[in-house]
Scaffold this motif. Sequence first.
Motif, mmCIF file in Angstrom:
data_model
loop_
_atom_site.group_PDB
_atom_site.id
_atom_site.type_symbol
_atom_site.label_atom_id
_atom_site.label_comp_id
_atom_site.label_asym_id
_atom_site.label_seq_id
_atom_site.Cartn_x
_atom_site.Cartn_y
_atom_site.Cartn_z
ATOM 1 N N TYR A 82 43.668 42.838 48.036
ATOM 2 C CA TYR A 82 42.834 43.032 49.234
ATOM 3 C C TYR A 82 42.748 44.507 49.625
ATOM 4 O O TYR A 82 43.770 45.182 49.754
ATOM 5 N N GLY A 83 41.547 44.984 49.812
ATOM 6 C CA GLY A 83 41.349 46.377 50.185
ATOM 7 C C GLY A 83 41.168 47.293 48.984
ATOM 8 O O GLY A 83 40.644 48.398 49.102
ATOM 9 N N MET A 84 41.621 46.829 47.836
ATOM 10 C CA MET A 84 41.504 47.616 46.606
ATOM 11 C C MET A 84 40.413 47.041 45.703
ATOM 12 O O MET A 84 39.749 47.773 44.986
ATOM 13 N N MET A 85 40.302 45.712 45.715
ATOM 14 C CA MET A 85 39.333 45.047 44.862
ATOM 15 C C MET A 85 38.110 44.654 45.702
ATOM 16 O O MET A 85 38.160 44.667 46.932
ATOM 17 N N VAL A 86 37.013 44.324 45.042
ATOM 18 C CA VAL A 86 35.866 43.791 45.769
ATOM 19 C C VAL A 86 36.279 42.505 46.480
ATOM 20 O O VAL A 86 37.253 41.850 46.097
ATOM 21 N N TYR A 87 35.529 42.149 47.521
ATOM 22 C CA TYR A 87 35.805 40.923 48.251
ATOM 23 C C TYR A 87 34.809 39.847 47.791
ATOM 24 O O TYR A 87 33.609 40.006 47.971
ATOM 25 N N TYR A 114 30.774 45.988 49.730
ATOM 26 C CA TYR A 114 32.010 45.764 48.979
ATOM 27 C C TYR A 114 32.200 44.295 48.624
ATOM 28 O O TYR A 114 33.238 43.915 48.093
#
Lengths: 347, 347, 347, 347
Positions: free
Chosen positions: D128-133, D76
């Motif tokens: 955060y948690g929805m998009m790539v890191y 991710y």
Amino acid sequence: MLYFRNDYQVGCIPEIMKALEANNSNIYMPHGQDVECQKAKDVLQSKMPDVHIDVHFVSGGTIANATIFKAILKPYEAVIACKTAHIATREAGAIEATGHKVIIVDDNDGKITPAAIEKTFNQHMLGYGMMVYPKAVFISNATEMGTIYSEDELHAIHDKCKELGLYLILDGERLGVTLMSGVGYTLNDIAKLCDIFTIGISKNGGLFGSAIVITNPELEDGFPFVMKQTGAIMAKSWLIGLQFQVLFQDDTFYQLAKHEDELSIQLQNALHNLGYPLLMKAYTNQVFPILTNEQFEYLSERVDFDIWDEWEGQYIIRLVTGFTTTQQDINDLCEVLKETAKIKLKK
Amino acid sequence: MLYFRNDYQVGCIPEIMKALEANNSNIYMPHGQDVECQKAKDVLQSKMPDVHIDVHFVSGGTIANATIFKAILKPYEAVIACKTAHIATREAGAIEATGHKVIIVDDNDGKITPAAIEKTFNQHMLGYGMMVYPKAVFISNATEMGTIYSEDELHAIHDKCKELGLYLILDGERLGVTLMSGVGYTLNDIAKLCDIFTIGISKNGGLFGSAIVITNPELEDGFPFVMKQTGAIMAKSWLIGLQFQVLFQDDTFYQLAKHEDELSIQLQNALHNLGYPLLMKAYTNQVFPILTNEQFEYLSERVDFDIWDEWEGQYIIRLVTGFTTTQQDINDLCEVLKETAKIKLKK
Amino acid sequence: MLYFRNDYQVGCIPEIMKALEANNSNIYMPHGQDVECQKAKDVLQSKMPDVHIDVHFVSGGTIANATIFKAILKPYEAVIACKTAHIATREAGAIEATGHKVIIVDDNDGKITPAAIEKTFNQHMLGYGMMVYPKAVFISNATEMGTIYSEDELHAIHDKCKELGLYLILDGERLGVTLMSGVGYTLNDIAKLCDIFTIGISKNGGLFGSAIVITNPELEDGFPFVMKQTGAIMAKSWLIGLQFQVLFQDDTFYQLAKHEDELSIQLQNALHNLGYPLLMKAYTNQVFPILTNEQFEYLSERVDFDIWDEWEGQYIIRLVTGFTTTQQDINDLCEVLKETAKIKLKK
Amino acid sequence: MLYFRNDYQVGCIPEIMKALEANNSNIYMPHGQDVECQKAKDVLQSKMPDVHIDVHFVSGGTIANATIFKAILKPYEAVIACKTAHIATREAGAIEATGHKVIIVDDNDGKITPAAIEKTFNQHMLGYGMMVYPKAVFISNATEMGTIYSEDELHAIHDKCKELGLYLILDGERLGVTLMSGVGYTLNDIAKLCDIFTIGISKNGGLFGSAIVITNPELEDGFPFVMKQTGAIMAKSWLIGLQFQVLFQDDTFYQLAKHEDELSIQLQNALHNLGYPLLMKAYTNQVFPILTNEQFEYLSERVDFDIWDEWEGQYIIRLVTGFTTTQQDINDLCEVLKETAKIKLKK
């Protein structure tokens, strides 16, 4: 130390080194669009007059296989191979990394049978929609075990693939020693039987490089894109094209392979006469004798070789002849093997 | 028609439907951050007092497995499974689609042994750097064959995994019927033995949903990110959390499973007494009798079931009891099977 | 607390809950092969009489998008989207995880133009063989910004896609509020313009589920295989089919959407009259007012909402109406917003 | 015809060809475990005394980048780059093919700023948690535009990466011409600032090959496995190790680069004096003049070059000096350019 570890432990034949040097200052188009690659394709095409071929040159065998299956399989399609296949073992999961399953089927000494293909195909049809769809068959010729497919076997696999709608992909990293082993078929025959096959030269006179030969026109589309994506295209691809020209324009490729085969058969006969068990009868340039622990240790100090497998205090080792192996190397090795053989007797 | 095709052919128990209806107008936070998921985690944690657990709720088993292996394996790492494992067959290559190889090892009636794990691990160590690195072991409990691991077998696999540094992952889509089959171990024991395991409810009273239970704290990091990426997170995850609450707060989950097991054992005994060969002895809610062609045709017209395999004019079929299967259903099925059995005799 | 965080914060309309309960004990074929999915397809087909459609039901939007692009793109092909597209932001890289690039192009308030498509297509043709090949265009309608494509805009994009040989894929997770916003086109028109589009119901009356509607017959082949591989197929798919029937057989889907739109427009007008700057004019059920720090803090204690972006001490927030939002909710919210608006004046 | 298409249109310097020939018959261990690769690592380490380095040799730049990001990013995680970055354009989606998003940020003439990194990082933290890191930053030095990062700019990016916990990855396919352009920093400085960087030789005297230099010890683990999987390991890796020795043991690498830079600056000055607009000021061996249609056609017949972009009847072309470009070549080119410049005046 005597060196029989593999068939890619030295560089290339002097003719190739000379050709590289002679053309080193030429200006070439990049990424395989150069005249040397074109000439190499023409030479290869002339060896396979019955089939129109599309040819791409890449740096080696693993990236060739990964590129091929990435290019030709849909996301849910899989390739059938046997458990000793290079793509199933020594490519660190390169095929799975492209998202595709390698379906393992039973084999005879590294060779797949039409019956095994049909059986696994039918099992997957029972699970149609739930299981992966088998769409290709991968064979190596020679196999990783040094065995070879007979012409009849190849035809039978080809026919089964056609019947079931499967692509037949042949890994020819050791195609040279195969064709020179007395099989009776030619590059032209291979081209007629396979949808895609490779010709490796790094084990047969070249510095590096494999040719991916596409004979099924449906598989040509988009192939260069996938090559670019996998990083398989070398900026200076002419380096590979030139090597193929040198090896194929005068049949040097075949002469080198024949030499490897002949020395290997000599070696196998010697091993047999000395009483070594063999994993299986070899037909090309790899021999797999079985050694006791004590023999293994003795030989290890005198010969550089690969360990193939070990169990219950026994070692299966691999001895490989290469294009620079000499008759003297074989003689010397046989002397050492004679001494090694005695160790068992002493016990 | 009698229906024994699978254990997910109906909806859910009435208590779950009532709970969904009762909470349908509540306002919930999305994506699993709601109070129902939290309460469900608390209930599950109370069933596994000896281990700190991290829990995520997803819509089903295939996406649970794909998410788990995508999250825990590095690109060159692979998972060991047996040839009948769900991830090796009926997930259409979902694991390979995440880039990872499923290494097939020998099994006994769908169960892996520590010896098989060690053997394949050692073979891969011989090819270290060339082959994939085996990093996880996948077992199903119950297996796809309806067999179960004994407590000793689970401990032995767990110990071997610890010794070799492998994660132990247990697919618990049918964990209910396993725990109620008289095995003598509990959810708490499973939590102590596995690094990650799943609990499926769609085959055991629920509408849909699986819980991914992570007991190895090293594997928690980033897991929700991977879930988001695979599309495993439902917007209204509270729907799953609520179902788990209903099933686990009063041990309904276990009672349903026990019911399935009991009817299945009855069925198996009847099959045995009627002289049907069985693929193997079942311990949970799946039975695999073997039928002749004629029996198969006769039964097909009266009972809805799945074909497991076929060869040489014989059919292995699967009969499954579910949480709504009644004693009357079993009685009726046994009557039909009695008639079906006679067909063989006539021949 | 007033709840305007999103349009999927509650369950479903009572009619759906009743239908689920009424059919809960039925025996259904698994994996979408059931009669409810078939009936739902028939109902949807009846709404799009001019186009033959193939329909698949999946659990949600992210997995729908990942499955679509995995299924239709070759390894080197990419999809064009704008920077606020769901696949470019809030799917945690789900498309890239299937191996495909999302090419970002300029947009107007979340909408792509034919000129932007053509420009990026031509740039990629200049790098033909070196760059990815753009093969699809992804648009959301309504967009993530609450804006909508006019019929002319859709036709222009469709024509440009046809001209360049691109698939047009429309994300319809909020297609209901789009069609009811006064755009003048219908589901049938969408079907004529797109190669594949989705219809989401979890934001419009349903518990969960999206329909993937394939109108380009060339894209049907193998689609269920890919769905299986991504874990998109629910065992009890009839749960989704049934919901679509309820929503579409009596136009309930449209009435709910119209309700959402009307309340949202009321809300937008109120915001405008109260002097709040708006990120852009909304046409569907999402409104994006801009608040000062102090306003933000005051409102946060009284209303549950999402933060869209923040810079320089300002907050863009998102207020969303759902199918259970009432006139009273809007009235209450407007009262709070009136108080909130005064905060700015005090300063 | 004068050839200014690219800096990899010829083979290698004679010293390398001689070294290859001289060692062609040696027996080497395969896959980078040979003494030449070890010696090359030692030579490179001696150039970077302040940092412990781990070095791997691969065949080219695209496969180097794909291997690096596959090895260091979790599923991710994503890499930040600018829109002209090689990984964002001319690698046919190689990074996305490994499952990772390339996040595009604004740039100045091909260079990323710390502000752009921070802005995109913060946006992703909002999701955060929805998009790539975002976990890595990719820069090229020199950039694809021929521009270079100053020492201050590199330090600022390095500091920002450290602050945000990002890996800094530098593509050094043209690192030679960068270090010789008067920047004032050295290979040792690069090693201190980056977590991983590459050194390309195919554009600077070598036949082919790139070195991947890992300075962050946390990123060493498992790297060779990933290389094997991507097909990046050549059987005869000693071919690359030997080339690096020749280029770095006597600073030949630097002398060649300096030569390329000097001729390029001459060329740029000439273009400026002849009145050609330039896309931007170049500092290394690539110059980007802008031509009218007529100039383009005239020049095309006399000089071989690459088209960079075209719009509104104008052509941005790329002229590149290589290690075999001579002063005479530049003089001849300037003569042609003088004639070409007149074409505009005539109109």
